[in-house]
Design a protein around this motif. Structure first.
Motif, PDB file in Angstrom:
ATOM      1  N   VAL A  47     -15.749 -38.422 -29.614  1.00 41.78           N
ATOM      2  CA  VAL A  47     -15.831 -37.224 -28.753  1.00 41.78           C
ATOM      3  C   VAL A  47     -16.423 -35.975 -29.662  1.00 41.78           C
ATOM      4  O   VAL A  47     -15.760 -35.824 -30.695  1.00 41.78           O
ATOM      5  N   GLN A  48     -16.894 -35.183 -29.002  1.00 40.39           N
ATOM      6  CA  GLN A  48     -17.359 -33.770 -29.535  1.00 40.39           C
ATOM      7  C   GLN A  48     -16.328 -32.671 -29.285  1.00 40.39           C
ATOM      8  O   GLN A  48     -15.831 -32.859 -27.985  1.00 40.39           O
ATOM      9  N   LEU A  49     -16.011 -31.828 -30.249  1.00 42.42           N
ATOM     10  CA  LEU A  49     -14.987 -30.829 -29.935  1.00 42.42           C
ATOM     11  C   LEU A  49     -15.805 -29.624 -30.189  1.00 42.42           C
ATOM     12  O   LEU A  49     -16.489 -29.236 -31.233  1.00 42.42           O
ATOM     13  N   GLN A  50     -15.255 -28.751 -29.455  1.00 41.89           N
ATOM     14  CA  GLN A  50     -16.112 -27.185 -29.519  1.00 41.89           C
ATOM     15  C   GLN A  50     -14.777 -26.410 -29.732  1.00 41.89           C
ATOM     16  O   GLN A  50     -14.062 -26.223 -28.731  1.00 41.89           O
ATOM     17  N   ALA A  51     -14.433 -25.734 -30.796  1.00 40.48           N
ATOM     18  CA  ALA A  51     -13.316 -24.798 -30.993  1.00 40.48           C
ATOM     19  C   ALA A  51     -13.729 -23.339 -30.911  1.00 40.48           C
ATOM     20  O   ALA A  51     -14.859 -22.928 -31.442  1.00 40.48           O
ATOM     21  N   SER A  52     -12.942 -22.597 -30.575  1.00 45.34           N
ATOM     22  CA  SER A  52     -13.572 -21.090 -30.376  1.00 45.34           C
ATOM     23  C   SER A  52     -11.953 -20.148 -30.098  1.00 45.34           C
ATOM     24  O   SER A  52     -10.807 -20.856 -30.087  1.00 45.34           O
ATOM     25  N   GLY A  53     -12.184 -18.971 -30.260  1.00 47.68           N
ATOM     26  CA  GLY A  53     -10.958 -18.227 -30.200  1.00 47.68           C
ATOM     27  C   GLY A  53     -10.452 -17.353 -31.270  1.00 47.68           C
ATOM     28  O   GLY A  53      -9.534 -16.640 -31.296  1.00 47.68           O
ATOM     29  N   GLY A  54     -11.072 -17.487 -32.510  1.00 46.83           N
ATOM     30  CA  GLY A  54     -10.707 -17.122 -33.658  1.00 46.83           C
ATOM     31  C   GLY A  54     -11.147 -15.535 -33.738  1.00 46.83           C
ATOM     32  O   GLY A  54     -11.858 -15.199 -32.806  1.00 46.83           O
ATOM     33  N   GLY A  55     -10.578 -14.840 -34.798  1.00 43.77           N
ATOM     34  CA  GLY A  55     -10.883 -13.216 -34.972  1.00 43.77           C
ATOM     35  C   GLY A  55     -10.084 -12.756 -35.756  1.00 43.77           C
ATOM     36  O   GLY A  55      -9.161 -13.158 -36.467  1.00 43.77           O
ATOM     37  N   LEU A  56     -10.175 -11.397 -35.827  1.00 37.88           N
ATOM     38  CA  LEU A  56      -9.224 -10.413 -36.685  1.00 37.88           C
ATOM     39  C   LEU A  56      -8.259  -9.894 -35.912  1.00 37.88           C
ATOM     40  O   LEU A  56      -8.392  -9.392 -34.710  1.00 37.88           O
ATOM     41  N   VAL A  57      -6.960 -10.112 -36.282  1.00 38.87           N
ATOM     42  CA  VAL A  57      -5.781  -9.587 -35.324  1.00 38.87           C
ATOM     43  C   VAL A  57      -4.791  -8.855 -36.453  1.00 38.87           C
ATOM     44  O   VAL A  57      -4.861  -9.430 -37.837  1.00 38.87           O
ATOM     45  N   GLN A  58      -3.995  -7.993 -36.105  1.00 41.16           N
ATOM     46  CA  GLN A  58      -3.032  -7.437 -36.940  1.00 41.16           C
ATOM     47  C   GLN A  58      -1.875  -8.288 -37.103  1.00 41.16           C
ATOM     48  O   GLN A  58      -1.621  -8.896 -36.130  1.00 41.16           O
ATOM     49  N   ALA A  59      -1.002  -8.150 -38.296  1.00 42.16           N
ATOM     50  CA  ALA A  59       0.229  -8.804 -38.214  1.00 42.16           C
ATOM     51  C   ALA A  59       0.945  -8.647 -36.956  1.00 42.16           C
ATOM     52  O   ALA A  59       1.243  -7.666 -36.753  1.00 42.16           O
ATOM     53  N   GLY A  60       1.754  -9.661 -36.587  1.00 41.80           N
ATOM     54  CA  GLY A  60       2.580  -9.555 -35.287  1.00 41.80           C
ATOM     55  C   GLY A  60       1.931  -9.733 -34.145  1.00 41.80           C
ATOM     56  O   GLY A  60       2.446  -9.917 -32.996  1.00 41.80           O
ATOM     57  N   GLY A  61       0.451  -9.890 -33.952  1.00 41.27           N
ATOM     58  CA  GLY A  61      -0.277 -10.014 -32.936  1.00 41.27           C
ATOM     59  C   GLY A  61      -0.378 -11.437 -32.605  1.00 41.27           C
ATOM     60  O   GLY A  61       0.191 -12.378 -33.193  1.00 41.27           O
ATOM     61  N   SER A  62      -1.255 -11.754 -31.653  1.00 36.91           N
ATOM     62  CA  SER A  62      -1.436 -13.068 -30.891  1.00 36.91           C
ATOM     63  C   SER A  62      -2.765 -13.534 -30.659  1.00 36.91           C
ATOM     64  O   SER A  62      -3.772 -12.509 -30.587  1.00 36.91           O
ATOM     65  N   LEU A  63      -3.090 -14.746 -31.041  1.00 39.69           N
ATOM     66  CA  LEU A  63      -4.512 -15.205 -30.409  1.00 39.69           C
ATOM     67  C   LEU A  63      -4.246 -16.550 -29.850  1.00 39.69           C
ATOM     68  O   LEU A  63      -3.311 -17.284 -30.339  1.00 39.69           O
ATOM     69  N   ARG A  64      -5.058 -17.148 -29.011  1.00 38.54           N
ATOM     70  CA  ARG A  64      -5.330 -18.173 -28.368  1.00 38.54           C
ATOM     71  C   ARG A  64      -6.595 -18.986 -28.719  1.00 38.54           C
ATOM     72  O   ARG A  64      -7.722 -18.645 -28.432  1.00 38.54           O
ATOM     73  N   LEU A  65      -6.413 -20.094 -29.589  1.00 36.94           N
ATOM     74  CA  LEU A  65      -7.347 -21.052 -29.679  1.00 36.94           C
ATOM     75  C   LEU A  65      -7.795 -21.791 -28.842  1.00 36.94           C
ATOM     76  O   LEU A  65      -6.848 -22.525 -28.098  1.00 36.94           O
ATOM     77  N   SER A  66      -9.001 -22.323 -28.551  1.00 34.92           N
ATOM     78  CA  SER A  66      -9.338 -23.298 -27.531  1.00 34.92           C
ATOM     79  C   SER A  66     -10.048 -24.270 -28.055  1.00 34.92           C
ATOM     80  O   SER A  66     -11.085 -24.228 -29.073  1.00 34.92           O
ATOM     81  N   CYS A  67      -9.986 -25.796 -27.650  1.00 28.88           N
ATOM     82  CA  CYS A  67     -10.640 -26.660 -28.185  1.00 28.88           C
ATOM     83  C   CYS A  67     -11.095 -27.373 -26.971  1.00 28.88           C
ATOM     84  O   CYS A  67     -10.454 -28.175 -26.365  1.00 28.88           O
ATOM     85  N   VAL A  68     -12.503 -27.529 -26.616  1.00 28.04           N
ATOM     86  CA  VAL A  68     -13.142 -28.144 -25.545  1.00 28.04           C
ATOM     87  C   VAL A  68     -13.848 -29.502 -26.069  1.00 28.04           C
ATOM     88  O   VAL A  68     -14.432 -29.520 -26.744  1.00 28.04           O
ATOM     89  N   ALA A  69     -13.293 -30.592 -25.584  1.00 27.70           N
ATOM     90  CA  ALA A  69     -13.759 -31.671 -25.637  1.00 27.70           C
ATOM     91  C   ALA A  69     -14.753 -32.237 -24.844  1.00 27.70           C
ATOM     92  O   ALA A  69     -15.200 -31.791 -23.686  1.00 27.70           O
ATOM     93  N   SER A  70     -15.876 -33.114 -25.366  1.00 27.51           N
ATOM     94  CA  SER A  70     -16.800 -33.650 -24.644  1.00 27.51           C
ATOM     95  C   SER A  70     -16.566 -34.585 -23.257  1.00 27.51           C
ATOM     96  O   SER A  70     -17.588 -34.765 -22.428  1.00 27.51           O
ATOM     97  N   ARG A  71     -15.478 -35.163 -23.395  1.00 29.92           N
ATOM     98  CA  ARG A  71     -15.036 -36.057 -22.408  1.00 29.92           C
ATOM     99  C   ARG A  71     -13.520 -35.909 -22.185  1.00 29.92           C
ATOM    100  O   ARG A  71     -13.084 -34.844 -22.724  1.00 29.92           O
TER     101      ARG A  71
END
Length: 122
Positions: free
Chosen positions: A1-25
């Motif tokens: 299966v191929q995987l595509q990750a996204s959602g990273g970035g720059l955030v201040q301490a205490g903040g939040s991020l959501r990463l996503s990983c989309v699979a090809s199937r």
């Protein structure tokens, strides 16, 4: 299966991020998926994993330093696994990789995404 990750970035301490990983199937039949991270000069470490429960949510596990702050989840309809990261700390800064299809013989995941950079400023 191929995987595509996204959602990273720059955030201040205490903040939040959501990463996503989309699979090809469909991920329904994938036995396990996980998120790893690798900080500069450090070894790659498993942050969170979800063992497939078929159509149910699955069993989750977390590295102790992120337990209670990070949540791994899956959306079968979107073939996607998420990593919600709350209360981020500078030490969470790393490249995050998603992985899938745990191989019992090699005791490792066989499919990997390309990585997404998370930078937490103090």
């Amino acid at each position: 299966v191929q995987l595509q990750a996204s959602g990273g970035g720059l955030v201040q301490a205490g903040g939040s991020l959501r990463l996503s990983c989309v699979a090809s199937r469909s991920i329904v039949s994938i036995n396990a998926m996980g998120w790893y991270r690798q900080a500069p000069g450090k070894e790659r470490e498993l942050v969170a994993s979800i063992i497939s429960g078929g159509l149910s949510g699955g069993i989750t596990n977390y590295e102790p330093s992120v337990r209670g702050r990070f949540t791994i989840s899956r959306d079968n309809a979107k073939n996607t696994v998420y990593l919600l990261m709350n209360s981020l700390k500078p030490e969470d800064t790393a490249v995050y990789y998603c992985a899938a299809e745990f191989d019992d013989m090699s005791m490792s995941f066989s499919s990997w995404g390309q990585g997404t950079l998370v930078t937490v400023s103090s």
